[in-house]
Design a protein around this motif. Structure first.
Motif, mmCIF file in Angstrom:
data_model
loop_
_atom_site.group_PDB
_atom_site.id
_atom_site.type_symbol
_atom_site.label_atom_id
_atom_site.label_comp_id
_atom_site.label_asym_id
_atom_site.label_seq_id
_atom_site.Cartn_x
_atom_site.Cartn_y
_atom_site.Cartn_z
ATOM 1 N N VAL A 258 3.985 -12.219 4.846
ATOM 2 C CA VAL A 258 2.626 -11.832 5.249
ATOM 3 C C VAL A 258 2.601 -11.053 6.559
ATOM 4 O O VAL A 258 1.647 -10.320 6.821
ATOM 5 N N GLU A 259 3.641 -11.199 7.391
ATOM 6 C CA GLU A 259 3.716 -10.436 8.642
ATOM 7 C C GLU A 259 4.412 -9.093 8.462
ATOM 8 O O GLU A 259 4.621 -8.360 9.421
ATOM 9 N N GLY A 260 4.830 -8.788 7.236
ATOM 10 C CA GLY A 260 5.514 -7.523 6.980
ATOM 11 C C GLY A 260 7.003 -7.565 7.253
ATOM 12 O O GLY A 260 7.665 -6.529 7.280
#
Length: 138
Positions: free
Chosen positions: A99-101
């Motif tokens: 989700v943070e890349g």
């Protein structure tokens, strides 16, 4: 190691030499493993033996490697939903991100055929000239 000492189902440390002379390690004799092994020169990693060829003095085994690359086959419903022509078999390939890349590494098993003499018991010290190419922990 010697062929008679290697057992199917056992895990050994495989030490790939820095040099893979074409006279001995030809792509046509090593099969699809040749390309992978050429990238793994000078490394060691665990290899679980799945089959032994006593004549060729090779072992086929599984190496667990990590990768951020994933490939997903599209279902017929997904193909239809995005308007692609049916019946061709489509895949989506790319990198798995959280989700943070940040890239997420997943283990995957890779089949390799290696000369038996590259195998060592896992409880013996690794050659100091080779670096560890096993899956990173944690």
């Amino acid at each position: 190691m010697r062929t008679k000492d290697v057992r199917v189902g056992q895990t050994y440390r495989c030490e790939v030499p820095y040099s893979l002379p074409l006279g001995r390690f030809r792509p046509e004799t090593m099969g699809p493993s040749w390309w992978t092994l050429s990238w793994l020169r000078g490394t060691h990693f665990p290899l679980t033996v799945m089959d032994i060829d006593p004549q060729a003095r090779t072992a086929e085994g599984l190496r667990v490697a990590s990768s951020t690359r994933v490939t997903v086959d599209l279902t017929d419903d997904q193909v239809q939903a995005v308007g692609l022509p049916p019946g061709r078999g489509y895949q989506v390939a790319g990198m798995l991100l959280d989700v943070e890349g940040e890239p997420v590494e997943l283990p995957r098993a890779v089949s390799l055929t290696v000369p038996i003499r590259w195998l060592r018991p896992t409880d013996t010290p690794a050659s100091s000239s080779h670096h560890d190419a096993s899956v990173r922990g944690g």
